[in-house]
Write a protein that holds these residues in place. Structure first.
Motif, short mmCIF file in Angstrom:
data_model
loop_
_atom_site.label_atom_id
_atom_site.label_comp_id
_atom_site.label_asym_id
_atom_site.label_seq_id
_atom_site.Cartn_x
_atom_site.Cartn_y
_atom_site.Cartn_z
N GLY A 1 0.08 10.68 -7.92
CA GLY A 1 1.63 10.61 -8.35
C GLY A 1 2.14 9.65 -7.68
O GLY A 1 1.13 8.83 -7.01
N ARG A 2 3.23 9.40 -7.52
CA ARG A 2 3.89 8.43 -6.75
C ARG A 2 3.98 8.41 -5.35
O ARG A 2 4.30 9.38 -5.05
CB ARG A 2 5.39 8.16 -7.36
N VAL A 3 3.83 7.39 -4.55
CA VAL A 3 3.67 7.62 -3.22
C VAL A 3 5.07 6.85 -2.84
O VAL A 3 5.36 5.61 -3.22
CB VAL A 3 2.44 6.77 -2.59
N LEU A 4 5.55 7.21 -1.96
CA LEU A 4 7.11 6.75 -1.55
C LEU A 4 6.94 6.18 -0.25
O LEU A 4 6.28 6.87 0.70
CB LEU A 4 8.37 7.75 -1.52
N ASP A 5 7.76 5.23 0.21
CA ASP A 5 7.83 4.48 1.48
C ASP A 5 8.76 5.42 2.25
O ASP A 5 9.51 6.40 1.62
CB ASP A 5 8.03 3.01 1.36
N ALA A 6 8.99 5.17 3.44
CA ALA A 6 9.73 5.87 4.38
C ALA A 6 11.23 5.92 3.92
O ALA A 6 11.91 6.72 4.03
CB ALA A 6 9.52 5.38 5.61
N ALA A 7 11.77 4.70 3.53
CA ALA A 7 13.22 4.50 3.20
C ALA A 7 13.44 5.21 1.85
O ALA A 7 14.42 6.03 1.82
CB ALA A 7 13.28 3.06 2.70
N ALA A 8 12.39 5.35 0.91
CA ALA A 8 12.83 6.08 -0.24
C ALA A 8 12.70 7.55 0.17
O ALA A 8 13.65 8.43 -0.45
CB ALA A 8 11.74 6.05 -1.41
N ARG A 9 11.90 8.08 0.90
CA ARG A 9 11.70 9.41 1.42
C ARG A 9 13.21 9.78 2.07
O ARG A 9 13.72 10.90 1.91
CB ARG A 9 10.65 9.83 2.37
N TYR A 10 13.59 8.85 2.94
CA TYR A 10 14.75 9.13 3.89
C TYR A 10 16.03 9.14 2.97
O TYR A 10 16.78 10.12 3.00
CB TYR A 10 15.23 7.92 4.68
N ARG A 11 16.23 8.46 1.67
CA ARG A 11 17.32 8.45 0.77
C ARG A 11 17.29 9.87 0.14
O ARG A 11 18.36 10.67 -0.31
CB ARG A 11 17.17 7.40 -0.24
N ARG A 12 16.08 10.06 -0.44
CA ARG A 12 15.78 11.46 -1.20
C ARG A 12 16.17 12.49 -0.25
O ARG A 12 16.83 13.81 -0.76
CB ARG A 12 14.48 11.53 -1.77
N TYR B 1 -0.17 18.66 8.57
CA TYR B 1 -0.50 17.74 7.47
C TYR B 1 0.86 17.36 6.67
O TYR B 1 1.81 17.99 6.69
CB TYR B 1 -1.58 18.40 6.45
N ASN B 2 0.79 16.23 6.29
CA ASN B 2 1.99 15.69 5.42
C ASN B 2 1.63 15.47 3.99
O ASN B 2 0.48 15.13 3.49
CB ASN B 2 2.48 14.19 5.83
N CYS B 3 2.61 15.77 3.06
CA CYS B 3 2.20 15.47 1.60
C CYS B 3 2.46 13.76 1.55
O CYS B 3 3.17 13.05 2.08
CB CYS B 3 3.58 16.03 0.85
N VAL B 4 1.41 13.19 0.62
CA VAL B 4 1.52 11.82 0.28
C VAL B 4 2.41 11.41 -0.20
O VAL B 4 3.18 10.46 -0.18
CB VAL B 4 -0.12 11.67 -0.39
N SER B 5 3.12 12.42 -1.14
CA SER B 5 4.18 11.78 -2.16
C SER B 5 5.47 11.82 -1.33
O SER B 5 6.26 10.94 -1.72
CB SER B 5 4.20 12.54 -3.33
N CYS B 6 6.04 12.90 -0.85
CA CYS B 6 7.19 12.97 -0.42
C CYS B 6 7.27 13.08 1.03
O CYS B 6 8.37 13.03 1.67
CB CYS B 6 7.83 14.25 -1.03
N GLY B 7 6.49 13.30 1.81
CA GLY B 7 6.40 13.50 3.45
C GLY B 7 6.81 14.78 3.81
O GLY B 7 6.88 14.82 5.09
N ARG C 1 0.63 -1.14 0.18
CA ARG C 1 -0.01 -0.12 -0.10
C ARG C 1 0.92 1.30 -0.10
O ARG C 1 0.35 2.38 -0.66
CB ARG C 1 -0.89 0.07 1.28
N GLU C 2 1.96 1.25 0.68
CA GLU C 2 2.79 2.33 0.73
C GLU C 2 3.62 2.92 -0.46
O GLU C 2 3.80 3.89 -0.80
CB GLU C 2 3.98 2.28 1.79
N SER C 3 4.03 1.43 -1.31
CA SER C 3 4.68 1.75 -2.57
C SER C 3 3.89 2.07 -3.52
O SER C 3 4.34 1.81 -4.68
CB SER C 3 5.90 0.84 -2.52
N ARG C 4 2.63 1.64 -3.78
CA ARG C 4 1.68 1.72 -5.09
C ARG C 4 1.62 3.12 -5.39
O ARG C 4 1.76 4.10 -4.77
CB ARG C 4 0.16 1.23 -4.72
#
Length: 156
Positions: free
Chosen positions: A14-25, A128-134, A6-9
């Motif tokens: 737009g594209r929804v990123l999981d916590a690891a991808a957000r951290y890397r970016r 609030y948080n952005c769904v795409s990038c957090g 659900r997190e990575s779909r």
């Protein structure tokens, strides 16, 4: 469907990123900022002359140039000329006083209050948080500004 799926779909917005991808970016963006900010001043040793070039010299102007005054420099000149970057000051302090408190060994206890989050657009307290990038934002107007200009979903 698991929570990981659900997190990575992908969604319609737009594209929804999981916590690891957000951290890397986020880490990549911080490294880019650090690389951009960390450099010595390229023009620190450049000495500018205040005298304008003289194209037309007359005999009268040459007669008055026999005595030259020595130019006095104030303390500001030497402060600017021999300015040291922060990393050099920190190293000198650490070498001078290795046991005592210094810049790299100072620490504060954790806060007894919960952490606050601030809007990445305007700086007010965010709810609030952005769904795409957090990223955090506080209102619909800030959300729209974030989506148009600052959202990490547009970076690779």
């Amino acid at each position: 469907m698991t929570s990981r799926e659900r997190e990575s779909r992908s969604t319609a917005s737009g594209r929804v990123l999981d916590a690891a991808a957000r951290y890397r970016r986020q880490k990549k963006a911080l490294e880019a900022l650090e690389q951009d900010n960390f450099h010595d001043e390229p023009h620190a040793d450049l000495v500018m002359s205040k005298r304008a070039p003289k194209f037309q010299e007359t005999l009268e102007s040459k007669a008055g140039t026999g005595l030259k005054k020595k130019k006095k420099r104030d303390s500001e000149y030497y402060k600017i000329k021999y300015r040291k970057p922060l990393n050099l000051l920190v190293e000198e302090e650490q070498l001078a006083n290795p046991e005592g408190p210094n810049y790299s060994s100072c620490a504060a206890p954790p806060s007894k209050f919960p952490s606050r989050s601030f809007c990445n657009v305007c700086g007010f307290e965010a709810s609030y948080n952005c769904v795409s990038c957090g990223s955090k934002f506080c209102s619909i107007k800030c959300s729209q500004t974030h989506q148009e200009t600052r959202c990490l979903k547009w970076t690779a």
